[in-house]
Design an enzyme around this catalytic site. Structure first.
Site, PDB file in Angstrom:
ATOM      1  N   ASP A  78      -9.665 -85.958-105.199  1.00  0.00           N
ATOM      2  CA  ASP A  78      -9.386 -85.610-103.806  1.00  0.00           C
ATOM      3  C   ASP A  78      -8.791 -84.208-103.703  1.00  0.00           C
ATOM      4  O   ASP A  78      -7.809 -83.898-104.347  1.00  0.00           O
ATOM      5  CB  ASP A  78      -8.388 -86.651-103.270  1.00  0.00           C
TER       6      ASP A  78
ATOM      7  N   HIS B 159      -7.935 -82.601-100.675  1.00  0.00           N
ATOM      8  CA  HIS B 159      -7.238 -82.301 -99.412  1.00  0.00           C
ATOM      9  C   HIS B 159      -5.806 -81.862 -99.694  1.00  0.00           C
ATOM     10  O   HIS B 159      -4.978 -82.664-100.097  1.00  0.00           O
ATOM     11  CB  HIS B 159      -7.249 -83.529 -98.494  1.00  0.00           C
TER      12      HIS B 159
HETATM   13  C1  B12 Z   1      -9.600 -80.218 -93.620  1.00  0.00           C
HETATM   14  C2  B12 Z   1     -10.419 -81.393 -94.108  1.00  0.00           C
HETATM   15  C3  B12 Z   1     -11.214 -81.205 -95.223  1.00  0.00           C
HETATM   16  C4  B12 Z   1     -11.218 -79.913 -96.004  1.00  0.00           C
HETATM   17  C5  B12 Z   1     -10.006 -79.902 -96.940  1.00  0.00           C
HETATM   18  C6  B12 Z   1      -9.483 -78.504 -97.206  1.00  0.00           C
HETATM   19  C7  B12 Z   1      -8.213 -78.549 -97.962  1.00  0.00           C
HETATM   20  N1  B12 Z   1      -8.046 -77.586 -98.835  1.00  0.00           N
HETATM   21  O1  B12 Z   1      -7.384 -79.411 -97.811  1.00  0.00           O
HETATM   22  C8  B12 Z   1     -12.573 -80.042 -96.775  1.00  0.00           C
HETATM   23  C9  B12 Z   1     -13.671 -79.405 -95.926  1.00  0.00           C
HETATM   24  C10 B12 Z   1     -12.623 -79.426 -98.172  1.00  0.00           C
HETATM   25  C11 B12 Z   1     -12.778 -81.539 -96.762  1.00  0.00           C
HETATM   26  C12 B12 Z   1     -13.606 -82.173 -97.639  1.00  0.00           C
HETATM   27  C13 B12 Z   1     -13.889 -83.526 -97.565  1.00  0.00           C
HETATM   28  N2  B12 Z   1     -13.460 -84.400 -96.610  1.00  0.00           N
HETATM   29 CO1  B12 Z   1     -12.157 -83.961 -95.325  1.00  0.00          CO
HETATM   30  N3  B12 Z   1     -11.090 -83.664 -93.854  1.00  0.00           N
HETATM   31  C14 B12 Z   1     -10.379 -82.644 -93.460  1.00  0.00           C
HETATM   32  C15 B12 Z   1      -9.647 -82.989 -92.141  1.00  0.00           C
HETATM   33  C16 B12 Z   1     -10.448 -82.375 -90.999  1.00  0.00           C
HETATM   34  C17 B12 Z   1      -8.215 -82.537 -92.017  1.00  0.00           C
HETATM   35  C18 B12 Z   1      -7.316 -82.921 -93.237  1.00  0.00           C
HETATM   36  C19 B12 Z   1      -5.985 -82.283 -93.041  1.00  0.00           C
HETATM   37  O2  B12 Z   1      -5.705 -81.242 -93.624  1.00  0.00           O
HETATM   38  N4  B12 Z   1      -5.136 -82.862 -92.194  1.00  0.00           N
HETATM   39  C20 B12 Z   1      -3.828 -82.372 -91.865  1.00  0.00           C
HETATM   40  C21 B12 Z   1      -2.741 -82.963 -92.810  1.00  0.00           C
HETATM   41  C22 B12 Z   1      -1.392 -82.438 -92.411  1.00  0.00           C
HETATM   42  O3  B12 Z   1      -2.764 -84.377 -92.648  1.00  0.00           O
HETATM   43  P1  B12 Z   1      -3.072 -85.420 -93.818  1.00  0.00           P
HETATM   44  O4  B12 Z   1      -3.917 -84.756 -94.826  1.00  0.00           O
HETATM   45  O5  B12 Z   1      -3.552 -86.647 -93.234  1.00  0.00           O
HETATM   46  O6  B12 Z   1      -1.633 -85.689 -94.478  1.00  0.00           O
HETATM   47  C23 B12 Z   1      -0.562 -86.253 -93.730  1.00  0.00           C
HETATM   48  C24 B12 Z   1      -0.554 -87.773 -93.668  1.00  0.00           C
HETATM   49  O7  B12 Z   1      -1.765 -88.362 -94.071  1.00  0.00           O
HETATM   50  C25 B12 Z   1       0.586 -88.210 -94.463  1.00  0.00           C
HETATM   51  N5  B12 Z   1       0.384 -88.569 -95.860  1.00  0.00           N
HETATM   52  C26 B12 Z   1      -0.538 -88.173 -96.734  1.00  0.00           C
HETATM   53  N6  B12 Z   1      -0.304 -88.682 -97.939  1.00  0.00           N
HETATM   54  C27 B12 Z   1       0.781 -89.427 -97.856  1.00  0.00           C
HETATM   55  C28 B12 Z   1       1.470 -90.146 -98.811  1.00  0.00           C
HETATM   56  C29 B12 Z   1       2.620 -90.835 -98.453  1.00  0.00           C
HETATM   57  C30 B12 Z   1       3.339 -91.633 -99.467  1.00  0.00           C
HETATM   58  C31 B12 Z   1       3.082 -90.769 -97.109  1.00  0.00           C
HETATM   59  C32 B12 Z   1       4.300 -91.467 -96.736  1.00  0.00           C
HETATM   60  C33 B12 Z   1       2.396 -90.040 -96.173  1.00  0.00           C
HETATM   61  C34 B12 Z   1       1.258 -89.358 -96.533  1.00  0.00           C
HETATM   62  O8  B12 Z   1       1.456 -87.141 -94.439  1.00  0.00           O
HETATM   63  C35 B12 Z   1       0.698 -85.914 -94.443  1.00  0.00           C
HETATM   64  C36 B12 Z   1       1.497 -84.822 -93.827  1.00  0.00           C
HETATM   65  O9  B12 Z   1       1.767 -85.073 -92.454  1.00  0.00           O
HETATM   66  C37 B12 Z   1      -9.716 -84.537 -92.151  1.00  0.00           C
HETATM   67  C38 B12 Z   1      -9.771 -85.195 -90.763  1.00  0.00           C
HETATM   68  C39 B12 Z   1      -8.407 -85.369 -90.200  1.00  0.00           C
HETATM   69  N7  B12 Z   1      -8.269 -84.973 -88.998  1.00  0.00           N
HETATM   70  O10 B12 Z   1      -7.492 -85.856 -90.888  1.00  0.00           O
HETATM   71  C40 B12 Z   1     -10.994 -84.795 -92.961  1.00  0.00           C
HETATM   72  C41 B12 Z   1     -11.096 -86.078 -93.745  1.00  0.00           C
HETATM   73  C42 B12 Z   1      -9.791 -86.354 -94.442  1.00  0.00           C
HETATM   74  N8  B12 Z   1     -12.117 -85.745 -94.728  1.00  0.00           N
HETATM   75  C43 B12 Z   1     -12.907 -86.736 -94.978  1.00  0.00           C
HETATM   76  C44 B12 Z   1     -13.961 -86.691 -95.911  1.00  0.00           C
HETATM   77  C45 B12 Z   1     -14.848 -87.921 -95.996  1.00  0.00           C
HETATM   78  C46 B12 Z   1     -14.160 -85.575 -96.711  1.00  0.00           C
HETATM   79  C47 B12 Z   1     -15.200 -85.482 -97.794  1.00  0.00           C
HETATM   80  C48 B12 Z   1     -15.240 -86.666 -98.753  1.00  0.00           C
HETATM   81  C49 B12 Z   1     -16.581 -85.433 -97.204  1.00  0.00           C
HETATM   82  C50 B12 Z   1     -17.203 -84.212 -96.750  1.00  0.00           C
HETATM   83  N9  B12 Z   1     -18.136 -84.461 -95.899  1.00  0.00           N
HETATM   84  O11 B12 Z   1     -16.991 -83.077 -97.128  1.00  0.00           O
HETATM   85  C51 B12 Z   1     -14.756 -84.197 -98.556  1.00  0.00           C
HETATM   86  C52 B12 Z   1     -13.920 -84.582 -99.788  1.00  0.00           C
HETATM   87  C53 B12 Z   1     -13.610 -83.460-100.684  1.00  0.00           C
HETATM   88  C54 B12 Z   1     -12.671 -83.894-101.752  1.00  0.00           C
HETATM   89  N10 B12 Z   1     -13.147 -83.974-102.992  1.00  0.00           N
HETATM   90  O12 B12 Z   1     -11.534 -84.183-101.504  1.00  0.00           O
HETATM   91  C55 B12 Z   1     -12.591 -87.961 -94.155  1.00  0.00           C
HETATM   92  C56 B12 Z   1     -11.953 -89.066 -94.982  1.00  0.00           C
HETATM   93  C57 B12 Z   1     -12.480 -90.403 -94.530  1.00  0.00           C
HETATM   94  C58 B12 Z   1     -11.762 -91.584 -95.107  1.00  0.00           C
HETATM   95  N11 B12 Z   1     -10.737 -91.461 -95.914  1.00  0.00           N
HETATM   96  O13 B12 Z   1     -12.132 -92.643 -94.772  1.00  0.00           O
HETATM   97  C59 B12 Z   1     -11.697 -87.344 -93.030  1.00  0.00           C
HETATM   98  C60 B12 Z   1     -10.623 -88.293 -92.496  1.00  0.00           C
HETATM   99  C61 B12 Z   1     -12.662 -86.918 -91.906  1.00  0.00           C
HETATM  100  C62 B12 Z   1     -13.350 -88.093 -91.267  1.00  0.00           C
HETATM  101  N12 B12 Z   1     -12.838 -88.587 -90.202  1.00  0.00           N
HETATM  102  O14 B12 Z   1     -14.344 -88.505 -91.764  1.00  0.00           O
HETATM  103  N13 B12 Z   1     -12.072 -82.132 -95.774  1.00  0.00           N
END
Ligand code: B12
Lengths: 177, 474
Positions: free
Chosen positions: A14, A16
């Site tokens: 992963d 992200h």
């Molecule tokens: C940006 C993004 C990307 C970028 C990532 C760039 C980078 N360097 O990070 C790129 C384009 C590379 C990417 C690729 C992929 N992505 Co993407 N991506 C996103 C997106 C739009 C935003 C993620 C993000 O940065 N969010 C902002 C941060 C702040 O939030 P977060 O990551 O969720 O983390 C917070 C919480 O989750 C929480 N949290 C996280 N971990 C933990 C752990 C604990 C213990 C706790 C308490 C809390 C916690 O706290 C964090 C901080 O607030 C999301 C959609 C979305 N809106 O979430 C999809 C999403 C995550 N991606 C998704 C997918 C499927 C992919 C790909 C597999 C597919 C693809 N078509 O490219 C690839 C995977 C690549 C890989 N090997 O990882 C899906 C995941 C689906 C699922 N899990 O069921 C999502 C949800 C989009 C969707 N709706 O389909 N992605």
């Protein structure tokens, strides 16, 4: 000194990275010593880092939908390595498709995670729970926890030594990676 | 014009060179070697010095002293034996091993986690010159450290212990190991993944010096000349550290030195370049790195090489039309004879194949690798260890490779390594091969501290590019 060390990272293949950075900043500001392993972290790396740093908790993130597979056997490996009382959290996008969260939560708890979080969780609340859980498992949280935790480490030691017996000595010249 | 003399007292040969220091740098005037006089090193040293100065060999040392500036190094008998103790194999233990080798030592054994009774008796039997004791980040794990400190304290070991683990318990370690010689230095991994091996290297170097100087007459030379010898491997390490500082064209280089007992590999290149598609796991290795392999060598270690290198040897022997048995007989013949020179054409080929195997396994262990991971957005590489892909120059030094005019000994094993296992090895992409034609690196290394640019300049000028001549075996 006097801070509880926690290890964080994004498991499996992963990439992200955004949420991971936020978690590092947040938990640091909450007074934890954060060891951030970044993205694409294996179970073994989480555990190695936790051993060297004497960490109290590991917070695993999984965003890309393969969390369930990547996390399988995590607690077992911790036990194997002598990290018995360590607090294990997992969070991120753990729900795939239309499965209700409670079912997913149940799955991860059965794998040995103490708490399971959705992406929209209030992190302040997580920090509070973390302090409580560390206190419960290690006797006390933050300053002054040293003695109890060291004696806990003590108990783990013999088990760890046992578990590592098999592959811990590398004869020179047969180093394999 | 001034004459500068550098002498390297090796385990078999004492090598000396006289350089003329002119306005434009060093010029090699003469290079000689005499057999090392094991019981009293001064005898061989004296002879070398007198001959380089063109003086009567009976002239007392005191009188030779004022005739030129003199630098010297010694490899100490068999090198410095270090036992490395760390906590997790891929973290502190890996760094402890690296630090030990980069300081010029030879790792005789590595131990992770808690020492067992069996480990302790093995340590006692190995009787190392130094125990390098590490584990835990600063403020991190202490349980294993304290436990191991107690075991070391109650052991029968007599060598000094260098402590480079969790700083928070350094004092406790000193208290537990009261009756031992313990030198405390900075933690070699203060934070997870943070590499801090310089302080440890420095401490090991100090102990190394004391040991080299003790006995066998060296103290006399030190007293007389008022300067300390350098450990030989450290001299080469310093030379290859300094070359790119003055010559940007030589920015990414590696040196391989195959000896009778060990094979040394040195690299000076950035270990990891961060990009979106390459993720580094484990520790970030230092830019200048030395590894030394005690089981790879052409004479004393030929037996262990035969065992370690079986699969490479079999493969190459088949290609060259030999039986494994012929190699085995050759190995039996040479392993007890330090200075045996291959005679017949067959023996020369067998010797070459052995040397290739030394290169193969030394590079295999020195270099990192990567694994491809397919993610939905494409391929990502997970790197562990050191990336040698940018290395442009691979230089052969040491008795064997300095005399080897063909690229084959280095080029063939590097080519074969490309197909090694599942993990792709991060080998030099398209290196040129050179040889240290006059076998000067160790003697030049002695001069680096005082004359860095001049030493680097002569090193660069005296290597011969073998690749230009193509692949012909002349
Ligand atoms: C940006 C993004 C990307 C970028 C990532 C760039 C980078 N360097 O990070 C790129 C384009 C590379 C990417 C690729 C992929 N992505 Co993407 N991506 C996103 C997106 C739009 C935003 C993620 C993000 O940065 N969010 C902002 C941060 C702040 O939030 P977060 O990551 O969720 O983390 C917070 C919480 O989750 C929480 N949290 C996280 N971990 C933990 C752990 C604990 C213990 C706790 C308490 C809390 C916690 O706290 C964090 C901080 O607030 C999301 C959609 C979305 N809106 O979430 C999809 C999403 C995550 N991606 C998704 C997918 C499927 C992919 C790909 C597999 C597919 C693809 N078509 O490219 C690839 C995977 C690549 C890989 N090997 O990882 C899906 C995941 C689906 C699922 N899990 O069921 C999502 C949800 C989009 C969707 N709706 O389909 N992605």
């Amino acid at each position: 000194m006097g801070k509880d060390t926690i290890v964080i990272g994004v498991i499996g293949s992963d990439c992200h990275s955004v949420g991971n950075k936020i978690l590092e900043l947040f938990f640091t500001s909450e007074g934890f010593k954060v060891v951030n392993l970044g993205v694409m972290v294996s179970q073994q790396e989480f555990i190695d880092a936790a051993i060297e740093t004497n960490a109290k908790a590991i917070l695993v993130s999984s965003l890309y939908g393969h969390g369930e597979i990547d996390c399988q056997g995590f607690r077992d490996l911790c036990l194997e390595k002598g990290l018995d009382p360590i607090v294990l959290y997992v969070g991120g996008n753990l729900v795939v498709g239309k499965t209700p969260f409670s079912v997913v939560e149940e799955k991860f708890k059965r794998m040995g995670f103490d708490r399971v979080f959705t992406p929209d969780i209030d992190l302040k609340q997580v920090a509070e729970l973390l302090r409580q859980d560390i206190k419960e498992k290690f006797g006390s949280s933050l300053n002054g926890q040293e003695n109890k935790s060291q004696s806990n480490q003590n108990k783990q030691l013999s088990q760890a030594a046992q578990a590592d017996q098999n592959n811990r000595q590398e004869p020179e010249g047969s180093r394999t990676k | 014009m001034k004459t500068v003399i550098s002498i390297d007292i090796g385990s078999t040969w004492t090598k000396g060179a006289a350089f003329a220091l002119t306005g434009s740098g060093f010029e090699l005037k003469e290079k000689i070697s005499v057999p090392t006089t094991q019981d009293n090193l001064v005898v061989g040293f004296h002879e070398t010095l007198a001959r380089l100065l063109h003086q009567d060999p009976l002239t007392p040392l005191e009188q030779l002293k004022g005739l030129s500036e003199i630098f010297f190094s010694s490899s100490a008998k068999g090198g410095l034996k270090i036992a490395a103790i760390g906590l997790v194999p891929d973290l502190t233990l890996q760094l402890a091993r690296l630090a030990a080798m980069s300081a010029g030592g030879k790792v005789v054994k590595s131990f992770s986690f808690a020492l067992t009774g069996g480990d302790v008796s093995e340590l006692e039997k190995l009787n190392p010159d130094i125990v390098l004791f590490s584990g835990g980040t600063d403020g991190g794990n202490s349980k294993y450290i304290l436990e191991n400190a107690k075991k070391l304290q109650s052991s029968r070991l007599s060598c000094p212990v260098v402590y480079a683990g969790n700083r928070a318990v350094a004092e406790d370690v000193l208290n537990i190991m009261k009756s031992r010689e313990v030198v405390v230095t900075e933690n070699l991994m203060p934070e997870v993944g943070q590499v801090n091996i310089e302080p440890v290297r420095e401490k090991i170097r100090e102990i190394f010096l004391k040991r080299i100087v003790a006995g066998r007459g060296l103290a006399e030379i030190v007293d007389l000349f008022g300067s300390q010898p350098k450990p030989t491997p450290l001299a080469v390490f310093e030379l290859i550290s300094v070359i790119p500082e003055f010559y940007q064209d030589w920015s990414d280089l590696a040196v391989i030195d195959i000896g009778g007992a060990t094979t040394d590999f040195y690299s000076n290149t950035e270990s990891y370049l961060e990009t979106d598609t390459v993720v580094l796991k484990g520790i970030r290795e230092p830019k200048v790195k030395r590894t030394v392999e005690g089981d790879l060598g052409l004479r004393v270690s030929a037996r262990s090489l035969f065992e370690t290198g079986q699969s490479y040897l079999e493969d190459r022997l088949r290609e060259e039309g030999f039986e494994l048995k012929e190699m085995e007989e050759f190995v039996d013949r040479i392993s007890s004879r330090l200075d045996y020179l291959a005679e017949s054409q067959t023996e020369k080929i067998l010797d070459q194949i052995l040397a290739e195997a030394c290169v193969y396994y030394a590079v295999l262990r020195h270099s990192g690798g990567w694994r491809e991971v397919y993610t939905p957005q494409g391929r990502v590489y997970v790197q562990t260890g050191k990336d040698l892909r940018r290395v442009k120059a691979v230089i052969g030094s040491g008795g064997f490779l300095s005399g080897e005019k063909s690229t084959a000994v280095m080029a063939i094993p590097l080519k074969k390594l490309r197909n090694y296992g599942e993990e792709k090895k991060l080998l030099p992409d398209c290196p040129s091969f050179y040889r240290d034609r006059h076998y000067l690196f160790s003697v030049l290394g002695n001069l680096v501290e005082k004359y860095p640019q001049e030493a680097a300049s002569l090193a660069v000028a005296s290597v011969e590019n073998l690749s230009q001549k193509g692949e012909n075996h002349d």
